[in-house]
Scaffold this active site. Structure first.
Site, PDB file in Angstrom:
ATOM      1  CD  GLN A 135      -2.934  -0.364  -0.132  1.00  0.00           C
ATOM      2  OE1 GLN A 135      -3.134   0.858  -0.377  1.00  0.00           O
ATOM      3  NE2 GLN A 135      -3.705  -1.589  -0.813  1.00  0.00           N
ATOM      4  CB  SER A 136       4.149   1.941  -1.280  1.00  0.00           C
ATOM      5  OG  SER A 136       5.193   2.979  -1.753  1.00  0.00           O
ATOM      6  CG  ASN A 137       0.710   6.493   0.880  1.00  0.00           C
ATOM      7  OD1 ASN A 137      -0.430   6.443   0.477  1.00  0.00           O
ATOM      8  ND2 ASN A 137       0.907   6.368   2.261  1.00  0.00           N
TER       9      ASN A 137
END
Ligand SMILES: *Cc1c(COP(=O)(O)O)cnc(C)c1O
Length: 340
Positions: free
Chosen positions: A76-78
């Site tokens: 879920q890396s921004n």
């Protein structure tokens, strides 16, 4: 202030992000006056702090003739989402190598497939934004090693890849937050505001290191209190101060005193991205009082730290605290169970 114009830079946001007073949250907590720096409203797809770092990192890549970006992070890396969005805006290829989340107890370096990602939040956006490849590895994998191996094979095919480290946190990326420190000092002067503290999430450390260097360069002694999202204090502070030193060196500044690096480890809970009761309380409280959404992985835990420090009396009624909203809201939709 230090001149950043020797460094190539792209522009992904129009003007400064807002600095807003939070009167209802301040009243509810009965402590300091709380202000918020809205870096959730930076440019590129849905904004967040990586946009500032990418202005310098992508410009560096372009100046070196790169035609592809490779980066790494969690599922879920921004940072992966925004690197991909920047690549789309620049017409570059983009490859992502991501690791699965920790299991619910924060233990175990599972094999690939142990905690497969849901097709939602940032992971959904990797697909919509058309990543050229997304590899999902088990938690604890050597992501950067895999990124270097991919870069090697792309080079063998005649491409020119540029590898960006986790969170864009190297001295070039940290320049984005040196600049943000200057932007805030200008806003403080305009608002005739004298903050006694800045409170920020602290992860891969580029944001906090950049802020510390930017304040130091401008001769400001406002302390920056980091709230860790993945590490204990003893593990996080050396990471930050190493990056402070290398960023100050890049800018030819005088050394930054080690005491300026403070990063509290009391609000991580069982591990990175795993929910805590303080996080859910903080996300709900700021949504209800001010209509502002935080995220569960970074700003929610940092706000839990801020609230706890106010309750402990660490920040009093005479203080003015600026909280950095670093973005991450797309990740909220991937972690709805924490709020159910
Ligand atoms: C990456 C990230 C952070 C942490 O910033 P670092 O520079 O990695 O310490 C905080 N908030 C959000 C939303 C992020 O994506």
């Amino acid at each position: 202030m230090v001149a950043l114009n020797p460094f190539p830079r792209r522009s992904y946001t129009d003007g400064p992000t807002p600095l807003e007073h939070l009167p209802r949250l301040s009243a509810e907590l009965g402590g300091p006056q709380i202000w918020i720096k809205r870096d959730d409203r930076l440019g590129l797809a849905q904004g967040g702090n990586k946009t500032r770092k990418l202005e310098f990192l992508v410009a560096d890549a372009l100046s070196k003739g790169a035609d592809a970006l490779i980066t790494v992070g969690g599922v879920q890396s921004n940072h992966c989402r925004l690197t991909l969005a920047a690549a789309r805006a620049e017409g570059l290829d983009c490859h992502l190598i991501v690791e699965e989340d920790l299991g619910p107890e924060g233990v175990g370096l599972g094999p690939a497939g142990a905690n497969p990602p849901e097709f939602t939040g940032n992971f959904l956006l990797f697909d919509l934004l058309g990543a050229d490849s997304v590899r999902v590895l088990g938690n604890g994998s050597d992501l950067l090693g895999e990124a270097e191996a991919l870069a090697e094979s792309l080079r063998a095919q005649g491409k020119s890849p540029y590898v960006i480290p986790v969170g864009g946190s190297n001295p070039i990326g940290a320049l984005g937050y040196v600049d943000c420190a200057h932007e805030m000092l200008t806003q403080f002067a305009e608002a005739v505001l004298q903050p006694t503290n800045i409170v920020t999430p602290s992860g891969s450390a580029g944001m906090q290191a950049g802020l510390i260097v930017g304040l130091h360069a401008a001769g400001s002694d406002i302390p920056v209190v980091g709230i860790n999202v993945s590490r204990s204090r003893v593990d996080q502070e050396p990471k930050i101060s190493d990056l402070v030193d290398s960023t100050a060196h890049l800018l030819d500044l005088t050394p930054v005193p080690r005491e300026r690096t403070v990063a509290l480890g009391d609000y991580v809970g069982t591990g990175y991205a795993l929910p805590t009761p303080g996080m859910t309380e903080a996300v709900r409280l700021i949504a209800r009082t001010e209509g502002i959404l935080l995220d569960p992985v970074y700003t929610g835990k940092a706000a839990a730290g801020l609230i706890d420090l106010v309750r402990q009396g660490r920040f009093g009624t005479d203080d003015t605290v600026v909280f950095i909203h670093s973005g991450g809201v797309p990740g909220l939709y991937a972690r709805t169970q924490a709020f159910a």
